[in-house]
Design a protein around this motif. Sequence first.
Motif, PDB file in Angstrom:
ATOM      1  N   ARG A 219      47.470  40.020  41.657  1.00 27.15           N
ATOM      2  CA  ARG A 219      46.583  38.922  41.818  1.00 27.15           C
ATOM      3  C   ARG A 219      47.061  37.523  42.017  1.00 27.15           C
ATOM      4  NH1 ARG A 219      41.381  40.495  40.990  1.00 27.15           N
ATOM      5  NH2 ARG A 219      40.618  38.429  40.308  1.00 27.15           N
TER       6      ARG A 219
ATOM      7  N   LEU B 159      40.458  46.036  37.826  1.00 27.51           N
ATOM      8  CA  LEU B 159      41.230  45.250  38.633  1.00 27.51           C
ATOM      9  C   LEU B 159      42.524  45.741  39.268  1.00 27.51           C
ATOM     10  CD1 LEU B 159      40.354  41.947  36.917  1.00 27.51           C
ATOM     11  CD2 LEU B 159      39.392  42.521  38.931  1.00 27.51           C
TER      12      LEU B 159
ATOM     13  N   ALA C 167      43.725  46.807  43.312  1.00 25.94           N
ATOM     14  CA  ALA C 167      45.164  46.133  43.769  1.00 25.94           C
ATOM     15  C   ALA C 167      46.132  47.286  44.119  1.00 25.94           C
ATOM     16  CB  ALA C 167      45.644  45.163  42.791  1.00 25.94           C
TER      17      ALA C 167
END
Length: 345
Positions: free
Chosen positions: A230, A298, A302
């Motif tokens: 991120r 998350l 990703a």
Amino acid sequence: MNEPILIWGAGAIGGTLGAYWARAGVPVLLVDVVAEHVEACRSQGLAISGPVEAFRQVVPAVTPEELEGRYRRVVLAVKAGATEAALAALKPHLADDGFVLSAQNGLNELAIAKAVGEQRTMGCFVNFGADWLGPGEILYGNRGAVVVGELGGSTSERAAEMHRLLRLFEPDAVLTDNIWGYLWGKLAYGAMLFATALTGDSMSVNFADPARLPVWLALGREVGAVAAKRGIASLGFGEFDPMVFAPGAPEKPQIAAIAWLADYTSRTAKTHSGIWRDLAVRKRKTEVDPQIGIIATLGREAGVATPALETLVALIHDIEEGRRPMAFETLKVLIDRCRSVSTAA
């Protein structure tokens, strides 16, 4: 400014901040759903105990049903799982030019920004040790890092104002242009704290046990991998540097970071995490989904595998639902999972 700071959630974090601010003469209004706690705070006073300082301070307090008016400065200090419900209740009381500062654990700024807008959201990293013991009683176990900053990294007058106020509580409070780095850095430590709650042992006993080291390494590395994907440059506290868990980093500094945590957690009156207290004392659900489960979510977005984090979330749910005990045998499931992942890698 005479308008009070509205603190929504008067537990360990919000109550401690509120007591210190009120004692310093800063107008404060606490909001809490526990009526007995509200009454104690506004009548006999909120008692702060522990090795840092002990005092009792009367603090104005109301239940959500009693709250009136609109406020420019709102500090949200509820458990992560209560964030959305609290936001729905507080939004009518947020001034048009107001903001919500998240003094919570996890990435609650994402939910707050979605509810009230990113421009009306401010981030805050808190790592002092405190426990809500009962109505009007909070244990302040140890000082810790306090950091505040705008989500977009800009410097603003309102962030500087909150920094000044936070220094009344923690003189070493920091104003940062990388609040996300601090929040993600704490997630590595936070994931480890959830794992320490799988047993009845103290935080320091967990971190000092060589047999449990594979767990701390695996959790730190998985959080580090998701953060890296991120584009986050994680920041730590004390001598805990979460960047030692970045992808491809050597193991020796990681082991040193865990050794420092063993020492750090041995020096506080708060021997067990708030997660442990939720499970062992209050017999209630933890914040595992909004704090740890979100990292796995998350990660999937990703393309980063998080088997240790996912196993940890499942084990916490097992304890919450009575399917497993808080015991080493439960932690052993996670140890074995982390070892198998390490061997496969």
